[in-house]
Motif scaffolding. Structure first.
Motif, mmCIF file in Angstrom:
data_model
loop_
_atom_site.group_PDB
_atom_site.id
_atom_site.type_symbol
_atom_site.label_atom_id
_atom_site.label_comp_id
_atom_site.label_asym_id
_atom_site.label_seq_id
_atom_site.Cartn_x
_atom_site.Cartn_y
_atom_site.Cartn_z
ATOM 1 N N GLY A 149 0.949 -1.195 -0.036
ATOM 2 C CA GLY A 149 0.128 -0.044 0.137
ATOM 3 C C GLY A 149 0.791 1.324 0.097
ATOM 4 O O GLY A 149 1.870 1.226 0.809
ATOM 5 N N VAL A 150 0.493 2.015 -0.828
ATOM 6 C CA VAL A 150 1.495 3.387 -0.983
ATOM 7 C C VAL A 150 0.547 4.546 -1.091
ATOM 8 O O VAL A 150 -0.651 4.667 -1.979
ATOM 9 C CB VAL A 150 2.226 3.655 -2.367
ATOM 10 C CG1 VAL A 150 2.978 4.641 -2.376
ATOM 11 C CG2 VAL A 150 3.095 2.260 -2.277
ATOM 12 N N ALA A 151 0.578 5.640 -0.347
ATOM 13 C CA ALA A 151 -0.154 6.846 -0.277
ATOM 14 C C ALA A 151 1.101 8.153 -0.500
ATOM 15 O O ALA A 151 1.695 8.131 0.575
ATOM 16 C CB ALA A 151 -1.060 7.039 0.976
ATOM 17 N N ASP A 152 0.964 8.713 -1.504
ATOM 18 C CA ASP A 152 1.956 9.729 -1.668
ATOM 19 C C ASP A 152 1.198 11.081 -1.900
ATOM 20 O O ASP A 152 0.241 11.055 -2.898
ATOM 21 C CB ASP A 152 2.899 9.274 -2.891
ATOM 22 C CG ASP A 152 3.962 10.521 -3.111
ATOM 23 O OD1 ASP A 152 4.684 11.130 -2.033
ATOM 24 O OD2 ASP A 152 3.879 10.966 -4.380
ATOM 25 N N PHE A 167 -3.470 0.529 -3.118
ATOM 26 C CA PHE A 167 -3.356 -0.593 -2.128
ATOM 27 C C PHE A 167 -3.482 -1.874 -2.953
ATOM 28 O O PHE A 167 -4.844 -2.235 -3.643
ATOM 29 C CB PHE A 167 -4.359 -0.420 -1.282
ATOM 30 C CG PHE A 167 -4.209 0.924 -0.366
ATOM 31 C CD1 PHE A 167 -3.640 0.873 0.682
ATOM 32 C CD2 PHE A 167 -4.832 1.991 -0.790
ATOM 33 C CE1 PHE A 167 -3.169 1.944 1.318
ATOM 34 C CE2 PHE A 167 -4.828 3.164 -0.123
ATOM 35 C CZ PHE A 167 -4.144 3.171 1.009
ATOM 36 N N ASP A 168 -2.455 -2.702 -3.152
ATOM 37 C CA ASP A 168 -2.536 -3.872 -4.069
ATOM 38 C C ASP A 168 -2.855 -4.945 -2.968
ATOM 39 O O ASP A 168 -2.175 -5.368 -2.382
ATOM 40 C CB ASP A 168 -1.302 -4.291 -4.497
ATOM 41 C CG ASP A 168 -1.216 -5.281 -5.417
ATOM 42 O OD1 ASP A 168 -2.301 -5.525 -6.195
ATOM 43 O OD2 ASP A 168 -0.007 -5.783 -5.972
ATOM 44 N N VAL A 171 -6.921 -9.742 -4.355
ATOM 45 C CA VAL A 171 -8.090 -9.962 -5.278
ATOM 46 C C VAL A 171 -8.301 -8.657 -5.865
ATOM 47 O O VAL A 171 -8.935 -8.728 -7.089
ATOM 48 C CB VAL A 171 -9.500 -10.673 -4.545
ATOM 49 C CG1 VAL A 171 -8.941 -11.700 -3.687
ATOM 50 C CG2 VAL A 171 -9.748 -9.343 -3.363
ATOM 51 N N VAL A 172 -7.787 -7.568 -5.760
ATOM 52 C CA VAL A 172 -8.446 -6.426 -6.177
ATOM 53 C C VAL A 172 -7.160 -5.332 -5.834
ATOM 54 O O VAL A 172 -6.413 -5.174 -4.739
ATOM 55 C CB VAL A 172 -9.494 -5.927 -5.699
ATOM 56 C CG1 VAL A 172 -9.740 -5.395 -4.129
ATOM 57 C CG2 VAL A 172 -10.150 -4.532 -6.364
ATOM 58 N N ARG A 173 -7.128 -4.510 -6.994
ATOM 59 C CA ARG A 173 -6.226 -3.265 -6.651
ATOM 60 C C ARG A 173 -6.833 -2.009 -6.548
ATOM 61 O O ARG A 173 -7.869 -1.430 -7.168
ATOM 62 C CB ARG A 173 -5.181 -3.188 -7.829
ATOM 63 C CG ARG A 173 -4.005 -2.074 -7.956
ATOM 64 C CD ARG A 173 -3.018 -1.977 -8.653
ATOM 65 N NE ARG A 173 -2.164 -3.431 -8.438
ATOM 66 C CZ ARG A 173 -1.606 -4.199 -9.322
ATOM 67 N NH1 ARG A 173 -1.812 -3.541 -10.675
ATOM 68 N NH2 ARG A 173 -0.875 -5.110 -9.172
ATOM 69 N N ILE A 174 -6.800 -1.208 -5.415
ATOM 70 C CA ILE A 174 -7.474 -0.140 -5.067
ATOM 71 C C ILE A 174 -6.653 1.168 -5.332
ATOM 72 O O ILE A 174 -5.555 1.334 -5.017
ATOM 73 C CB ILE A 174 -7.933 -0.083 -3.641
ATOM 74 C CG1 ILE A 174 -8.727 -1.579 -3.136
ATOM 75 C CG2 ILE A 174 -8.693 1.271 -3.234
ATOM 76 C CD1 ILE A 174 -8.765 -1.741 -1.631
ATOM 77 N N VAL A 175 -6.970 2.052 -6.201
ATOM 78 C CA VAL A 175 -6.509 3.181 -6.759
ATOM 79 C C VAL A 175 -7.342 4.365 -6.208
ATOM 80 O O VAL A 175 -8.492 4.355 -5.999
ATOM 81 C CB VAL A 175 -6.196 3.326 -8.124
ATOM 82 C CG1 VAL A 175 -5.346 2.252 -8.446
ATOM 83 C CG2 VAL A 175 -7.532 3.118 -8.840
ATOM 84 N N GLY A 176 -6.496 5.438 -5.967
ATOM 85 C CA GLY A 176 -7.446 6.577 -5.576
ATOM 86 C C GLY A 176 -6.900 7.952 -6.041
ATOM 87 O O GLY A 176 -5.740 7.961 -6.409
#
Length: 293
Positions: A149-152, A167-168, A171-176
């Motif tokens: 998980g990376v938040a920059d 956030f990898d 089952v799923v990759r979460i992007v924002g």
């Protein structure tokens, strides 16, 4: 009470109106916050520069509570487990912490190299949010592995805008994407789930994160649908600068097995994009040549 200090190392130097805090280290259980702070009060408005690093904060031991829960109710199980590393580098004017936050420039990055998203995530945020992201957790499947998980965030004039938010999971990759205003502590973020395996039911509903840092509000934005092409574009955008983001926190993170896999994918995606651009340029040149002939 939530992060009890184990020890503090603090060096203080005041030289003609310039205050320097170095070394600056707080060790709590578990984790460590260390760095350097410089406050220049020689001008009309003080100017602060800080560079802080966070290491080893265990999310599994941080207490969480539902927003609607009474104070007497025991804390919920941690929704996310994993060790957080981070770096905060800010500079700006201000005669107080709040004034500094409203005008600061710089960057803030947080990384979770591995961990797990627990069923408590659905209990805290609402099961519809977990389903909207593709995290379908039941009693038989209480966890979804979090690989990286990376938040920059880039901070300009007190507003942090997400450059990389991914956030990898297994089952799923979460992007924002979105913003956080330090002055008002207001949240305006949007996150989306991108399933790794094709399915008849595609996850297209964005999740809105609003409210404030102290009282966040999460919910499904049922009035909007995210096009799959848009998801792919966002995914490519957040993966491209990943190696530089990880190096900002710790150069060794790029070699981590989980985050390293994301970096490798980013490089492959970049090479594929360059190949596509080259093909398009060649095609356009061929067309122009045929027109001239």
């Amino acid at each position: 009470r939530r992060l009890p200090l184990r020890d503090v190392q603090l060096g203080v130097r005041l030289d003609r109106g310039v205050l320097t805090l170095e070394p600056l280290q707080f060790r709590f259980e578990p984790g460590r916050l260390a760095g350097r702070v410089r406050i220049d009060a020689t001008g009309r408005v003080p100017r602060t520069e800080l560079d802080l690093r966070l290491a080893g904060l265990d999310l599994g031991k941080v207490q969480f509570r539902k927003a609607s829960s009474p104070p007497a109710e025991p804390p919920a199980e941690p929704p996310i487990e994993g060790l957080v590393q981070g770096r905060l580098r800010l500079a700006g004017p201000g005669g107080s912490v709040r004034a500094f936050a409203r005008h600061a420039d710089g960057g803030a990055t947080f990384v979770v190299p591995n961990g797990a998203v627990n069923q408590a995530f659905a209990q805290l945020t609402g099961i519809q949010v977990a389903r909207g992201l593709g995290l379908l957790m039941t009693d038989d499947d209480r966890q979804t592995g979090l690989r990286c998980g990376v938040a920059d965030f880039r901070v300009r004039d007190g507003v942090a805008e997400a450059r990389t938010l991914v956030f990898d999971t297994e089952v799923v990759r979460i992007v924002g994407r979105g913003k956080v205003a330090f002055g008002t502590e207001a949240l305006d973020l949007e996150i989306r789930g991108h399933p790794k395996k094709p399915s008849l039911l595609r996850v297209r509903t964005p999740i809105r994160v609003a409210g404030t840092l102290a009282d966040p509000e999460l919910g499904v934005d049922g009035g909007r649908l995210a096009a799959q092409g848009g998801l792919a574009a966002v995914l490519g955008a957040v993966l491209t600068p990943l190696a530089a983001v990880l190096a900002f926190v710790d150069p060794g993170l790029a070699a981590d097995a989980n985050c390293g896999a994301l970096v490798a994918e980013a490089k492959q995606r970049g090479a594929a994009d360059e190949g596509t651009k080259t093909k398009v340029a060649d095609r356009d040149r061929d067309r122009d040549g045929k027109r001239r002939s």
